[in-house]
Design a protein around this motif. Structure first.
Motif, short mmCIF file in Angstrom:
data_model
loop_
_atom_site.label_atom_id
_atom_site.label_comp_id
_atom_site.label_asym_id
_atom_site.label_seq_id
_atom_site.Cartn_x
_atom_site.Cartn_y
_atom_site.Cartn_z
N VAL A 59 0.43 -0.98 -0.26
CA VAL A 59 0.35 0.49 -0.46
C VAL A 59 0.43 1.80 0.41
O VAL A 59 1.88 1.02 1.40
CB VAL A 59 -1.07 0.00 1.06
CG1 VAL A 59 -1.35 0.93 1.25
CG2 VAL A 59 -2.06 -1.16 1.05
N ARG A 61 0.57 5.60 -0.18
CA ARG A 61 -0.08 6.22 0.15
C ARG A 61 -0.12 6.91 -1.56
O ARG A 61 0.62 7.64 -2.38
CB ARG A 61 0.09 7.63 0.69
CG ARG A 61 -0.06 8.85 0.77
CD ARG A 61 0.12 10.17 2.08
NE ARG A 61 -0.50 11.19 2.49
CZ ARG A 61 -1.17 10.86 3.69
NH1 ARG A 61 -0.84 9.63 4.12
NH2 ARG A 61 -1.96 12.06 3.73
N GLU A 62 -1.38 7.52 -1.61
CA GLU A 62 -2.26 8.01 -3.53
C GLU A 62 -1.31 9.01 -4.20
O GLU A 62 -1.16 8.99 -4.59
CB GLU A 62 -3.54 7.95 -2.77
CG GLU A 62 -4.08 8.58 -4.16
CD GLU A 62 -5.16 8.73 -4.69
OE1 GLU A 62 -6.64 9.04 -3.09
OE2 GLU A 62 -6.26 8.93 -5.51
N TYR A 63 -0.54 10.15 -2.90
CA TYR A 63 0.01 11.50 -3.09
C TYR A 63 1.00 11.18 -3.80
O TYR A 63 2.08 11.66 -4.47
CB TYR A 63 -0.61 12.91 -3.33
CG TYR A 63 -0.07 12.75 -1.78
CD1 TYR A 63 -1.03 12.58 -0.26
CD2 TYR A 63 1.30 12.85 -1.40
CE1 TYR A 63 0.00 12.73 0.96
CE2 TYR A 63 2.16 13.14 -0.02
CZ TYR A 63 1.17 13.24 0.91
OH TYR A 63 1.23 12.90 2.25
N ASN A 65 1.99 7.64 -4.58
CA ASN A 65 2.31 6.05 -5.86
C ASN A 65 2.53 6.58 -7.01
O ASN A 65 3.00 5.42 -7.34
CB ASN A 65 0.86 5.26 -5.43
CG ASN A 65 -0.26 5.99 -5.81
OD1 ASN A 65 0.27 6.61 -7.12
ND2 ASN A 65 -1.17 5.71 -5.25
#
Length: 122
Positions: A59, A61-63, A65
């Protein structure tokens, strides 16, 4: 004896790359998620990435990735965070930390390394 030891931090110019390493004890490496938490100057700690004990779940973090990846070397009990296209806002202390699962809240991580400083210059 420390169970999580980070290395690989340093000073890098913007758009550069770094790979952080976290050498873990076998006890933690084989049984817990191991990931990375960072703390920028004057800010709270924030989740960056984590990886399951079998390497099957990552996983990020979106910002970040699109720029960061996490992976492990089982022969060395080491988890890596590879960071591309670094930006000044990525500056901070990067901690290796272990938890019982994926958590976005740093408070759920109960084993911590001492951290390694990453500084990105403009």
């Amino acid at each position: 004896q420390a169970e999580l030891v980070e290395s690989g931090g340093g000073l890098v110019q913007a758009v550069g790359s770094l790979t952080l390493s976290c050498a873990a004890s076998a006890r933690l490496f084989n049984n817990l998620y191991i990931g990375w938490i960072r703390q920028a100057p004057g800010k709270e700690r924030e989740f960056v990435a984590t990886l399951s004990e079998d390497g099957g779940r990552a996983v990020v973090r979106e910002y970040v990735n699109a720029r960061f990846s996490i992976y492990r070397d089982n022969a060395k009990n080491t988890v890596f965070l590879h960071m591309n296209n670094l930006q000044p806002e990525d500056t901070g202390v990067y901690y290796c930390a272990a938890s019982g699962g994926y958590y976005g809240d740093p408070k759920q991580y109960y084993y911590w390394g001492k951290g390694t400083q990453v500084t990105v210059s403009p």
